[in-house]
Design a protein around this motif. Sequence first.
Motif, PDB file in Angstrom:
ATOM      1  N   ARG A  30       3.141   5.699  -5.884  1.00 30.40           N
ATOM      2  CA  ARG A  30       2.848   5.804  -7.323  1.00 30.40           C
ATOM      3  C   ARG A  30       1.706   6.781  -7.588  1.00 30.40           C
ATOM      4  O   ARG A  30       1.764   7.578  -8.522  1.00 30.40           O
ATOM      5  N   VAL A  31       0.659   6.707  -6.739  1.00 31.85           N
ATOM      6  CA  VAL A  31      -0.487   7.612  -6.930  1.00 31.85           C
ATOM      7  C   VAL A  31      -0.025   9.071  -6.873  1.00 31.85           C
ATOM      8  O   VAL A  31      -0.494   9.908  -7.639  1.00 31.85           O
ATOM      9  N   TYR A  32       0.892   9.363  -5.955  1.00 30.95           N
ATOM     10  CA  TYR A  32       1.327  10.746  -5.823  1.00 30.95           C
ATOM     11  C   TYR A  32       2.503  11.081  -6.741  1.00 30.95           C
ATOM     12  O   TYR A  32       3.208  12.056  -6.519  1.00 30.95           O
ATOM     13  N   ARG A  57      12.507   7.413  -1.295  1.00 31.99           N
ATOM     14  CA  ARG A  57      11.575   8.071  -0.370  1.00 31.99           C
ATOM     15  C   ARG A  57      10.659   7.070   0.322  1.00 31.99           C
ATOM     16  O   ARG A  57      10.046   7.410   1.325  1.00 31.99           O
ATOM     17  N   VAL A  58      10.475   5.910  -0.261  1.00 25.61           N
ATOM     18  CA  VAL A  58       9.522   4.964   0.329  1.00 25.61           C
ATOM     19  C   VAL A  58      10.190   3.639   0.702  1.00 25.61           C
ATOM     20  O   VAL A  58      10.212   3.249   1.865  1.00 25.61           O
ATOM     21  N   GLN A 114      12.408   7.877  -6.960  1.00 19.58           N
ATOM     22  CA  GLN A 114      11.790   8.464  -5.763  1.00 19.58           C
ATOM     23  C   GLN A 114      11.171   7.383  -4.891  1.00 19.58           C
ATOM     24  O   GLN A 114      11.278   7.425  -3.670  1.00 19.58           O
ATOM     25  N   GLU A 124       1.920   1.747  -3.562  1.00 19.63           N
ATOM     26  CA  GLU A 124       0.822   2.289  -4.370  1.00 19.63           C
ATOM     27  C   GLU A 124       0.627   3.769  -4.066  1.00 19.63           C
ATOM     28  O   GLU A 124       0.407   4.569  -4.970  1.00 19.63           O
ATOM     29  N   MET A 125       0.702   4.092  -2.780  1.00 18.70           N
ATOM     30  CA  MET A 125       0.557   5.493  -2.387  1.00 18.70           C
ATOM     31  C   MET A 125       1.620   6.329  -3.111  1.00 18.70           C
ATOM     32  O   MET A 125       1.315   7.370  -3.692  1.00 18.70           O
ATOM     33  N   GLN A 172       0.813  -1.210   0.000  1.00 16.48           N
ATOM     34  CA  GLN A 172       0.000   0.000   0.000  1.00 16.48           C
ATOM     35  C   GLN A 172       0.856   1.274   0.000  1.00 16.48           C
ATOM     36  O   GLN A 172       0.489   2.273  -0.606  1.00 16.48           O
ATOM     37  N   LEU A 173       2.022   1.194   0.676  1.00 11.94           N
ATOM     38  CA  LEU A 173       2.911   2.361   0.662  1.00 11.94           C
ATOM     39  C   LEU A 173       3.446   2.594  -0.749  1.00 11.94           C
ATOM     40  O   LEU A 173       3.598   3.732  -1.192  1.00 11.94           O
ATOM     41  N   ALA A 229       5.395   9.328  -7.707  1.00 13.18           N
ATOM     42  CA  ALA A 229       6.794   8.953  -7.535  1.00 13.18           C
ATOM     43  C   ALA A 229       7.270   8.104  -8.707  1.00 13.18           C
ATOM     44  O   ALA A 229       6.590   7.172  -9.119  1.00 13.18           O
TER      45      ALA A 229
END
Lengths: 262, 256
Positions: B156-158, B168-169, B164, B153-154, B150-151, B160
């Motif tokens: 990618r949605v924003y 960043r994740v 990144q 996907e989050m 889920q992190l 990255a």
Amino acid sequence: MIEIKNLTKRFPDRRGGTVHALSEVDLTIADNEFVTVLGPSGCGKTTLLRAIAGLTGWDEGGILVDGEPVRAPGPERAMVFQNFALLPWATALDNVAFGLELRGEPRGRRHATARELIGLVGLDGFEDRLPGELSGGMQQRVGLARALAVQPRVLLMDEPFGALDEQTRRILQEELLTIWERRRLTVVFITHSIEEAVLLGDRVVLMSPRPGRIAETVPVDIPRPRSFDLHGLGRTEEFTTLTTHLWERLRTMHPDRVGAHR
Amino acid sequence: MTPRRGPLTLLPPLSGLLAGGVLWEGVSRTADAAFLPPLTEVLTRLAELTADGKILPSLLSSVINLVLGLAISLTLGLTLGTLMGRYRPAEAALGIYMYALLTAPSLVFAPVFFSLFGPGRTSIVAVVVMYSLFVIVITTASAVRDVPAQLLEMGRVYGAGERQLLFRVVLPAALPMAMAGIRLGVGRAVAGMINGEMFIAVVGLGQILTEAGGSFDSTTVLAVLLVVVTVALIAIGITHWADRRLNGWLPETSRT
């Protein structure tokens, strides 16, 4: 405007067959419309949302957002996740600013925007807390602020209040409505709660499972602004009629209704 | 958040050390075992060796081997581990080597290094790397694989991109678990250091150990061993400190 045309997504099941996660889904969502998608688990509602987000592909059909075909995530779409999906090592402020950080906005500017949104979702004073130090409701406020920070035209919400307790959920539903009244944007909101779907939506899109398809689209003609508390919405006739109708439809498609037709 | 550190927090470890010392002293004096000299004798020998100027230069040389080896292991280990955890082809290509080398007794490669690099520092550093690298690679790989979908996907949605997403994740999320592998790697690196010095190039603390062992001088062997254990404990202490600095966001209860 979101135009979904003939969207079909299949994947193989373990016995060599094919499962239709989505079958010929047609749906057009107007600008600034608040659409709730309701259905039992396995009806493909989350798949539909992930497709609009550009997180998953499909086999047939297509999706246009403001005329542009969806191929990947885009800056005009933001998402709020069921389990919040916050970065556990980053403060509330940095989480809200994350989308802006990825876009390369300088620290000062993105923090200014993030502070404003932290205020909008009622988290003033919690800027420096880590997600682990916040309650579930507060974490989802951060999730909502992060989505709004990137100034999306479309807000995709995947059962955002599903992991919260009843009281927190009601408070967040009302705050979401208040925020949406103030800064209009298109919302696609997935839920399995009938009451939530009717309270929030301009339209309720009812989906049925196996194959995942749209069973019915129900307009909600309850005047806004809506709120459980102020107008006793839960006791009005329109609300009861709509929720009763949706429940009648849902119970016939519920997977646990084994043998009920015998 | 942080627990209060009073004088009482030092009580359990200190009493543990004291009990161990008393037990050692007692067993050695009652059993009269030739190769188990009493602790007091060992400590006296350690003081003598230090005064003779034998310990400190050897210690310095050993620590340099350790630091160089660990630096290489960390760089390579985090890189390879991240590649393997994130990209399936990398896992498919490298996985078998990493697991094979993790389980193989690391010292069997000593002759290989000896013939490649000669009896110098390079060979010892290579042994240190051999001991510590693979546990770091494999733990990092599974830490990267375990980053919640889920992190990602989050991210990618924003918007990255892969780079990144990685920095960043994925890496911050994987760090706490990777750190567990690094702690193990540090412990193994100390073992590699001393084995390398004993079996390849007879230098550093390993040299004193080899000479003393050859003449059945178990007092000196144990004295040097105390130094080695101290090095290991300090190295692990530094790792813990780094862990706390980097992963301070983790709640105390989920620490290993």
